[in-house]
Design a protein around this motif. Structure first.
Motif, PDB file in Angstrom:
ATOM      1  N   GLU A  76       0.843  -1.383   0.073  1.00 12.32           N
ATOM      2  CA  GLU A  76      -0.056   0.020  -0.210  1.00 12.32           C
ATOM      3  C   GLU A  76       0.686   1.462   0.047  1.00 12.32           C
ATOM      4  O   GLU A  76       0.477   2.232  -0.683  1.00 12.32           O
ATOM      5  N   PHE A  77       1.946   1.117   0.532  1.00 11.86           N
ATOM      6  CA  PHE A  77       2.818   2.171   0.524  1.00 11.86           C
ATOM      7  C   PHE A  77       3.448   2.761  -0.762  1.00 11.86           C
ATOM      8  O   PHE A  77       3.249   3.985  -1.120  1.00 11.86           O
ATOM      9  N   HIS A  78       3.627   1.741  -1.264  1.00 10.62           N
ATOM     10  CA  HIS A  78       4.084   1.840  -2.964  1.00 10.62           C
ATOM     11  C   HIS A  78       2.986   2.627  -3.819  1.00 10.62           C
ATOM     12  O   HIS A  78       3.210   3.550  -4.729  1.00 10.62           O
ATOM     13  N   VAL A  79       1.694   2.167  -3.421  1.00 14.89           N
ATOM     14  CA  VAL A  79       0.713   2.621  -4.267  1.00 14.89           C
ATOM     15  C   VAL A  79       0.410   4.025  -3.905  1.00 14.89           C
ATOM     16  O   VAL A  79       0.425   5.132  -4.764  1.00 14.89           O
ATOM     17  N   TYR A  80       0.826   4.421  -2.674  1.00 10.62           N
ATOM     18  CA  TYR A  80       0.405   5.972  -2.107  1.00 10.62           C
ATOM     19  C   TYR A  80       1.426   6.798  -2.616  1.00 10.62           C
ATOM     20  O   TYR A  80       1.398   7.922  -3.088  1.00 10.62           O
ATOM     21  N   ARG A  81       2.731   6.190  -2.734  1.00  8.77           N
ATOM     22  CA  ARG A  81       3.904   7.073  -3.124  1.00  8.77           C
ATOM     23  C   ARG A  81       3.621   7.303  -4.654  1.00  8.77           C
ATOM     24  O   ARG A  81       3.959   8.459  -5.069  1.00  8.77           O
ATOM     25  N   HIS A  82       3.171   6.397  -5.328  1.00  8.45           N
ATOM     26  CA  HIS A  82       2.977   6.698  -6.789  1.00  8.45           C
ATOM     27  C   HIS A  82       1.866   7.662  -6.963  1.00  8.45           C
ATOM     28  O   HIS A  82       2.108   8.492  -7.824  1.00  8.45           O
ATOM     29  N   LEU A  83       0.771   7.441  -6.335  1.00 10.72           N
ATOM     30  CA  LEU A  83      -0.355   8.595  -6.437  1.00 10.72           C
ATOM     31  C   LEU A  83       0.241   9.817  -5.951  1.00 10.72           C
ATOM     32  O   LEU A  83       0.030  11.096  -6.571  1.00 10.72           O
TER      33      LEU A  83
END
Length: 188
Positions: A76-83
């Protein structure tokens, strides 16, 4: 029973073209031009100008909202970082476009200002030239009248008027020369 199909005539064979590997950009361009010029009737595809890059607009509805509750996976952190990176990129793009628009407006205002000052200078010089023309016309009209009067006067007075006319003509030429000097308004 059907008759056997007639044999097809053999196709004309194309000459095998030698493989040419361009060694520079100029040679590659030359080969392309040669290929185009072999068949001048064929239409040439001209690529259109690429549109400017623009970021993807923000989503209207976010389905998987991440919360701070427990149970979030490690991905989830990587998704957040991408957004987050996408949003920062979008904001930077909007700021750059606003700055570009502001500079364009300033440039257009500057052009208008320079155009107005140039028109004012032109109008001023035009008025000056008109005044000089009017003076010349008046002087030409008055010369025949002066000549008639001068003929009645003595030869001495004729010599004086011709000297004055020469002096007036010289002054008029100097005024015209001064009026035609170029004075451009650039970069103000």
């Amino acid at each position: 029973m059907a008759a056997p199909p007639a044999p097809r005539p053999p196709r004309p064979r194309k000459e095998p073209q030698p493989l040419v590997i361009p060694k520079s950009a100029a040679e590659e361009q030359r080969l392309r031009l040669e290929r185009l010029m072999k068949n001048p009737d064929k239409t040439v595809p001209i690529p259109e100008k690429l549109s400017e890059w623009a970021p993807r607009p923000p989503p209207e509805f976010v389905r998987d909202v991440m919360g701070s509750s427990a149970g979030a996976g490690s991905g989830e952190f990587h998704v957040y970082r991408h957004l987050r990176r996408q949003e920062y990129q979008r904001q930077d793009f909007m700021d750059a476009m606003a700055e570009k628009q502001k500079l364009d407006e300033e440039y257009q205002k500057k052009l208008e200002k320079n155009k107005l000052t140039a028109e004012e200078q032109t109008a001023k010089r035009r008025r000056k030239r008109q005044k000089l023309k009017e003076k010349k016309l008046l002087a030409k009209k008055s010369k025949p009248e002066q000549k008639k009067e001068d003929e009645a006067d003595s030869d001495h007075s004729q010599e004086q008027t011709s000297e004055e006319e020469d002096g007036d003509a010289r002054e008029d030429e100097e005024k015209e020369d001064n009026a035609e000097e170029s004075n451009f308004v650039m970069g103000r």
